[in-house]
Design an enzyme around this catalytic site. Structure first.
Site, short mmCIF file in Angstrom:
data_model
loop_
_atom_site.label_atom_id
_atom_site.label_comp_id
_atom_site.label_asym_id
_atom_site.label_seq_id
_atom_site.Cartn_x
_atom_site.Cartn_y
_atom_site.Cartn_z
N GLY A 210 -22.73 -2.64 8.35
CA GLY A 210 -22.58 -3.24 7.02
C GLY A 210 -21.49 -2.56 6.23
O GLY A 210 -20.73 -1.76 6.77
N ASN A 211 -21.41 -2.89 4.97
CA ASN A 211 -20.42 -2.24 4.11
C ASN A 211 -21.00 -2.07 2.70
O ASN A 211 -22.13 -2.50 2.44
CB ASN A 211 -19.12 -3.05 4.09
CG ASN A 211 -19.34 -4.46 3.58
OD1 ASN A 211 -19.69 -4.67 2.43
ND2 ASN A 211 -19.17 -5.43 4.47
#
Ligand code: CTP
Length: 411
Positions: A210-211
């Site tokens: 993810g980020n």
């Protein structure tokens, strides 16, 4: 504006009056001077003592208290913003017809500052031709009347008519205070798609790549476009817990591929697409069906494959006639700069590479942009025009983006 911004908080007589307390608390805690002006009916839902304690100021409803101070004139004249939460059908009607039969409507007539009315009522009342006409009249005169949210109403009913989320109301109030002016309705009827948040690419049922995107900038874009009259589809990947923007169609997408499908589908009939989402460039070649055990896998990196570049695909599809030829496509770039080139050099190259019409550039790293309330950057246009965006709230940045988009729309 010198000193603390002065806000008159009008409260209408509806069940959502209790949510005005949350709006009031947020405003006072963020340094606003608030005078609460409830209607008589509002005081049947929330007592004056609550408003007085939360605002630190006395509360009046009628024009015959404190007569020597002429509050029905003074309050409006001296305000930097008049905010009405909730705006009932009755209050909208009285405001649209210029009535001044209590302190709040008198204040609305004397106010020369931005006025923000946040409706809450049953769906039938909101949709009634009388209310539609009153809202149209008020908007024509520059009052900002937000769209109600959809969901649970009083009793067992659900539908359009819920009060917008208090955090969203305060965000919009602050934007209007900053502008000192109403938001233009210059996106009336324009169909807009905004993507927001960060995609998650599953490794197994519990882990993902993810980020750090919070989704706040994309949500601010969706919200401000709706306030300017646009029909907005918000394609939302993962975000922090954010209030759903009122009056916006929300489509959820988890992974880059899901987001791509949702954006393409919505873009088919859109006039504008803004790609504010942080889309993962890579995904694991395959997500494991069961949770991966540490004993099962050596510490080698997971095999990855490229995700499609949704923004670049949109530009190509527009070129191929698969999307409307005059669609405006906006990209975002989060850049850190490096030893070879600065943030703007990277951004200019990205604008050329992606082929979009506008690129909003944020400098990131060292606590900038991600998970913060404020944003700054540059706006680069395919025409070569470039301008800086001063540090401000994400709603302020969003309005600058829409100002630029309005200039590009062919209508
Ligand atoms: N974007 C996209 N699809 C992707 C990656 C990015 O549509 N797979 C969009 C983002 O929504 C954003 C813009 O492209 O509007 C720029 O994203 P960014 O990650 O900065 O660009 P990249 O093309 O991934 O460039 P970089 O080489 O800097 O990673």
């Amino acid at each position: 504006m010198s000193g603390r911004p002065r806000v008159v908080l009008g409260v209408g007589g509806g069940i959502a009056a209790y949510k005005a307390c949350e709006v009031l608390r947020r405003l006072t805690e963020s340094g606003h001077h608030v005078r609460v002006v409830p209607t008589e009916a509002a005081l049947r839902f929330v007592g004056a003592a609550t408003f007085e304690a939360l605002s630190g100021n006395k509360v009046h409803t009628g024009v015959f208290s404190d007569v020597p101070e002429v509050p029905h004139v003074r309050l409006g004249q001296e305000a930097d913003l008049v905010l009405v939460v909730p705006a009932t059908a009755d209050l909208l009607a009285r405001a649209a017809h210029g009535m001044a039969d209590d302190l709040l409507t008198g204040t609305l007539l004397t106010a020369r500052c931005p006025v923000l009315m946040v409706p809450a009522m049953h769906t039938e009342m909101w949709e009634h031709p009388a209310t539609r006409a009153n809202v149209a009249t008020l908007r024509e005169r520059g009052t900002v009347v937000t769209e109600p949210a959809s969901g649970r109403l009083t009793g067992a009913d659900t539908g359009k008519g819920r009060l917008a989320d208090p955090a969203e109301i305060v965000d919009l109030a602050r934007l209007l205070l900053h502008r000192g002016d109403a938001l233009p309705r210059d996106l009336d009827g324009v169909r807009v798609v905004v993507s927001a948040g960060g995609t998650r690419e599953p490794l197994d049922p519990v882990r993902y790549l993810g980020n750090r995107s919070s989704g706040k900038q994309g949500y601010a874009l969706a919200r401000t476009a709706a306030q300017r009259g646009a029909h907005v589809t918000l394609v939302s990947a993962h975000t922090l817990a954010l209030p759903e923007p009122a009056g916006v169609d929300l489509v959820r997408a988890g992974t880059a591929l899901q987001l791509r499908d949702a954006v393409h589908a919505a873009a088919e009939h859109a006039d504008v697409v803004v790609m504010a989402a942080a889309v993962a460039d890579f995904r694991p070649v395959a997500a494991a069906e069961y949770k991966i055990k540490k004993t099962e896998r050596d510490p080698d990196p997971v095999a990855l494959t490229r995700n499609p570049d949704v923004l670049a695909e949109l530009v190509t599809a527009r070129g191929n006639g698969k999307l409307p030829a005059d669609q405006v496509i906006v990209g975002f770039a989060a850049e850190t700069g490096d030893s070879g080139a600065d943030v703007l050099d990277h951004a200019r190259a990205k604008l050329r590479r992606k082929g979009c019409d506008l690129l909003v550039v944020n400098a990131v790293g060292e606590g900038k942009a991600f998970e913060t309330e404020d944003n700054a950057g540059w706006l680069l246009a395919a025409s070569g025009a470039e301008r800086p965006i001063a540090l401000g709230s994400k709603a302020q940045l969003a309005t600058e983006v829409w100002d630029a988009v309005v200039g590009l729309l062919k209508r």
